[in-house]
Design a protein around this motif. Structure first.
Motif, PDB file in Angstrom:
ATOM      1  N   TRP A  92       0.834  -1.200   0.000  1.00 24.94           N
ATOM      2  CA  TRP A  92       0.000   0.000   0.000  1.00 24.94           C
ATOM      3  C   TRP A  92       0.878   1.263   0.000  1.00 24.94           C
ATOM      4  O   TRP A  92       0.582   2.238  -0.694  1.00 24.94           O
ATOM      5  CB  TRP A  92      -0.915   0.017   1.231  1.00 24.94           C
ATOM      6  CG  TRP A  92      -2.127  -0.838   1.112  1.00 24.94           C
ATOM      7  CD1 TRP A  92      -2.420  -1.969   1.794  1.00 24.94           C
ATOM      8  CD2 TRP A  92      -3.254  -0.630   0.225  1.00 24.94           C
ATOM      9  NE1 TRP A  92      -3.620  -2.497   1.402  1.00 24.94           N
ATOM     10  CE2 TRP A  92      -4.155  -1.691   0.457  1.00 24.94           C
ATOM     11  CE3 TRP A  92      -3.557   0.343  -0.723  1.00 24.94           C
ATOM     12  CZ2 TRP A  92      -5.358  -1.794  -0.239  1.00 24.94           C
ATOM     13  CZ3 TRP A  92      -4.753   0.236  -1.418  1.00 24.94           C
ATOM     14  CH2 TRP A  92      -5.635  -0.815  -1.173  1.00 24.94           C
ATOM     15  N   TRP A  93       1.965   1.229   0.781  1.00 26.81           N
ATOM     16  CA  TRP A  93       2.865   2.380   0.868  1.00 26.81           C
ATOM     17  C   TRP A  93       3.521   2.659  -0.483  1.00 26.81           C
ATOM     18  O   TRP A  93       3.591   3.812  -0.926  1.00 26.81           O
ATOM     19  CB  TRP A  93       3.924   2.125   1.931  1.00 26.81           C
ATOM     20  CG  TRP A  93       4.936   3.226   2.047  1.00 26.81           C
ATOM     21  CD1 TRP A  93       4.763   4.462   2.617  1.00 26.81           C
ATOM     22  CD2 TRP A  93       6.281   3.206   1.548  1.00 26.81           C
ATOM     23  NE1 TRP A  93       5.923   5.198   2.519  1.00 26.81           N
ATOM     24  CE2 TRP A  93       6.864   4.459   1.864  1.00 26.81           C
ATOM     25  CE3 TRP A  93       7.047   2.243   0.896  1.00 26.81           C
ATOM     26  CZ2 TRP A  93       8.170   4.767   1.535  1.00 26.81           C
ATOM     27  CZ3 TRP A  93       8.346   2.552   0.548  1.00 26.81           C
ATOM     28  CH2 TRP A  93       8.896   3.795   0.875  1.00 26.81           C
ATOM     29  N   LEU A  94       3.989   1.593  -1.134  1.00 19.88           N
ATOM     30  CA  LEU A  94       4.615   1.767  -2.447  1.00 19.88           C
ATOM     31  C   LEU A  94       3.614   2.276  -3.480  1.00 19.88           C
ATOM     32  O   LEU A  94       3.946   3.109  -4.330  1.00 19.88           O
ATOM     33  CB  LEU A  94       5.218   0.440  -2.913  1.00 19.88           C
ATOM     34  CG  LEU A  94       6.432  -0.065  -2.126  1.00 19.88           C
ATOM     35  CD1 LEU A  94       6.837  -1.459  -2.591  1.00 19.88           C
ATOM     36  CD2 LEU A  94       7.602   0.904  -2.256  1.00 19.88           C
ATOM     37  N   MET A  95       2.375   1.773  -3.383  1.00 19.74           N
ATOM     38  CA  MET A  95       1.341   2.214  -4.310  1.00 19.74           C
ATOM     39  C   MET A  95       1.032   3.700  -4.115  1.00 19.74           C
ATOM     40  O   MET A  95       0.897   4.457  -5.075  1.00 19.74           O
ATOM     41  CB  MET A  95       0.073   1.374  -4.121  1.00 19.74           C
ATOM     42  CG  MET A  95      -1.014   1.650  -5.149  1.00 19.74           C
ATOM     43  SD  MET A  95      -2.471   0.590  -4.875  1.00 19.74           S
ATOM     44  CE  MET A  95      -1.768  -1.014  -5.265  1.00 19.74           C
ATOM     45  N   ALA A  96       0.922   4.101  -2.837  1.00 19.30           N
ATOM     46  CA  ALA A  96       0.641   5.509  -2.533  1.00 19.30           C
ATOM     47  C   ALA A  96       1.807   6.394  -2.952  1.00 19.30           C
ATOM     48  O   ALA A  96       1.612   7.493  -3.484  1.00 19.30           O
ATOM     49  CB  ALA A  96       0.366   5.674  -1.038  1.00 19.30           C
ATOM     50  N   LYS A 119       3.951   5.809  -5.359  1.00 20.22           N
ATOM     51  CA  LYS A 119       3.952   5.888  -6.819  1.00 20.22           C
ATOM     52  C   LYS A 119       2.912   6.877  -7.311  1.00 20.22           C
ATOM     53  O   LYS A 119       3.135   7.634  -8.257  1.00 20.22           O
ATOM     54  CB  LYS A 119       3.700   4.511  -7.408  1.00 20.22           C
ATOM     55  CG  LYS A 119       3.785   4.463  -8.920  1.00 20.22           C
ATOM     56  CD  LYS A 119       3.595   3.039  -9.419  1.00 20.22           C
ATOM     57  CE  LYS A 119       3.689   2.986 -10.946  1.00 20.22           C
ATOM     58  NZ  LYS A 119       3.481   1.592 -11.447  1.00 20.22           N
ATOM     59  N   GLU A 120       1.730   6.863  -6.641  1.00 19.10           N
ATOM     60  CA  GLU A 120       0.652   7.779  -7.033  1.00 19.10           C
ATOM     61  C   GLU A 120       1.061   9.241  -6.806  1.00 19.10           C
ATOM     62  O   GLU A 120       0.809  10.106  -7.636  1.00 19.10           O
ATOM     63  CB  GLU A 120      -0.613   7.463  -6.242  1.00 19.10           C
ATOM     64  CG  GLU A 120      -1.799   8.335  -6.629  1.00 19.10           C
ATOM     65  CD  GLU A 120      -3.028   8.024  -5.805  1.00 19.10           C
ATOM     66  OE1 GLU A 120      -4.095   8.586  -6.096  1.00 19.10           O
ATOM     67  OE2 GLU A 120      -2.920   7.220  -4.853  1.00 19.10           O
ATOM     68  N   VAL A 121       1.711   9.496  -5.667  1.00 17.69           N
ATOM     69  CA  VAL A 121       2.156  10.854  -5.361  1.00 17.69           C
ATOM     70  C   VAL A 121       3.213  11.299  -6.364  1.00 17.69           C
ATOM     71  O   VAL A 121       3.216  12.439  -6.848  1.00 17.69           O
ATOM     72  CB  VAL A 121       2.715  10.933  -3.921  1.00 17.69           C
ATOM     73  CG1 VAL A 121       3.383  12.272  -3.695  1.00 17.69           C
ATOM     74  CG2 VAL A 121       1.594  10.712  -2.922  1.00 17.69           C
ATOM     75  N   LYS A 122       4.114  10.384  -6.707  1.00 15.73           N
ATOM     76  CA  LYS A 122       5.207  10.705  -7.629  1.00 15.73           C
ATOM     77  C   LYS A 122       4.681  11.072  -9.001  1.00 15.73           C
ATOM     78  O   LYS A 122       5.220  11.944  -9.681  1.00 15.73           O
ATOM     79  CB  LYS A 122       6.155   9.503  -7.711  1.00 15.73           C
ATOM     80  CG  LYS A 122       7.396   9.763  -8.557  1.00 15.73           C
ATOM     81  CD  LYS A 122       8.316   8.555  -8.532  1.00 15.73           C
ATOM     82  CE  LYS A 122       9.554   8.805  -9.381  1.00 15.73           C
ATOM     83  NZ  LYS A 122      10.468   7.652  -9.360  1.00 15.73           N
ATOM     84  N   HIS A 123       3.597  10.358  -9.413  1.00 14.36           N
ATOM     85  CA  HIS A 123       3.066  10.605 -10.747  1.00 14.36           C
ATOM     86  C   HIS A 123       1.850  11.533 -10.714  1.00 14.36           C
ATOM     87  O   HIS A 123       1.240  11.787 -11.757  1.00 14.36           O
ATOM     88  CB  HIS A 123       2.672   9.280 -11.420  1.00 14.36           C
ATOM     89  CG  HIS A 123       3.830   8.402 -11.727  1.00 14.36           C
ATOM     90  ND1 HIS A 123       4.356   7.515 -10.819  1.00 14.36           N
ATOM     91  CD2 HIS A 123       4.595   8.292 -12.860  1.00 14.36           C
ATOM     92  CE1 HIS A 123       5.384   6.870 -11.369  1.00 14.36           C
ATOM     93  NE2 HIS A 123       5.560   7.322 -12.587  1.00 14.36           N
ATOM     94  N   GLY A 124       1.519  12.009  -9.512  1.00 18.23           N
ATOM     95  CA  GLY A 124       0.328  12.858  -9.382  1.00 18.23           C
ATOM     96  C   GLY A 124       0.584  14.285  -9.814  1.00 18.23           C
ATOM     97  O   GLY A 124       1.686  14.714 -10.079  1.00 18.23           O
TER      98      GLY A 124
END
Length: 262
Positions: A251-255, A257-262
């Motif tokens: 979940w942490w890695l997914m979040a 990644k989302e922030v990085k590409h957000g």
């Protein structure tokens, strides 16, 4: 309960095997009806089902051997014969799950299938099949609970059941049914989550988090011995904590990644 559903001469139809087969059948039918949700041809789908079945069977038996081996007496050959003489019983779910996941990942990578979206699709049906398998455990008497005075305690009296002999006739927690109900609830939750917009991999992580939490709790009521205890926790509970931790990292890695590409 009813460890043997049918006996003709020396042939015995074990209730555990029947319910496990029904579990695989129900899970496969559920997914087959929903193939339009994902780009999978039927041949690839049935390959995934076959790989899951074989790997889960081998992994569950192997982990059962590892956790039970130190408690057995006798020579190496005698111990080995104890495990291979009857493939109807003696499995550990976590071993099957880990082996099946590893085999599926290898297969999906070789076939260039989208790993996360395919895993999300397949994982929804797992708790449905597992719920029926746990009913088989209940009928066979394996994976039983500790003695209890609760009004819903169940008493196993059939000498052929897999309940520890000193617990025959003693009310115990129906831990198999606890897990069956818990798995059904997880199945309905995943079904709803999958039908809503979701990130690839989120359904898989939801299953891992839900099942490991449920198993950790139910294990406190289990009465069958499966290896030693570490810090007061059973091997299954230790694995549940590790797998839950892995879900949290996911979940942490997914979040992240989302922030990085957000």
């Amino acid at each position: 309960m009813h460890p043997v559903l049918l006996k003709i001469g020396s042939f015995e139809l074990a209730s555990y095997g029947v319910m496990t087969a029904l579990g695989y059948g129900a899970a496969s039918y559920y997914l087959l009806r929903r193939l339009n949700k994902i780009k999978l041809d039927k041949d690839t789908f049935w390959n995934l089902i076959f790989i899951t079945f074989v790997a889960a069977l081998a992994g569950a038996k192997l982990l059962f051997m590892l956790v039970s081996w130190p408690q057995l007496d006798g020579s190496f050959v005698q111990k080995l014969w104890y495990f291979v003489r009857d493939f109807r019983y003696g499995f550990v779910f976590y071993g099957g799950m880990i082996a099946a996941v590893a085999a599926l990942v290898i297969y999906m990578k070789n076939k260039h299938l989208p790993l996360l979206s395919t895993s999300d699709f397949m994982i929804v049906a797992l708790p449905l099949g597992h719920a029926l398998g746990r009913v088989g455990c209940f009928l066979a008497g394996c994976c039983h609970g500790k003695p209890t005075t609760m009004p819903w305690g169940v008493t196993f009296t059939d000498p052929h059941s897999l309940v520890d002999t000193h617990l025959l006739g003693v009310p115990v927690h129906p831990t198999q049914l606890y897990e069956a109900v818990g798995n059904l609830l997880i199945f309905f939750l995943l079904h709803k989550l999958y039908n809503r917009p979701h990130k690839n991999g989120s359904i898989l992580l939801a299953y891992v988090a839900c099942y490991s939490t449920m198993r950790f709790v139910v294990q406190f009521f289990r009465g069958d011995f499966r290896g030693g205890y570490w810090w007061g926790l059973s091997p299954a509970q230790c694995m549940a904590l590790l797998i839950a931790a892995a879900a949290c990292v996911g979940w942490w890695l997914m979040a992240k990644k989302e922030v990085k590409h957000g």
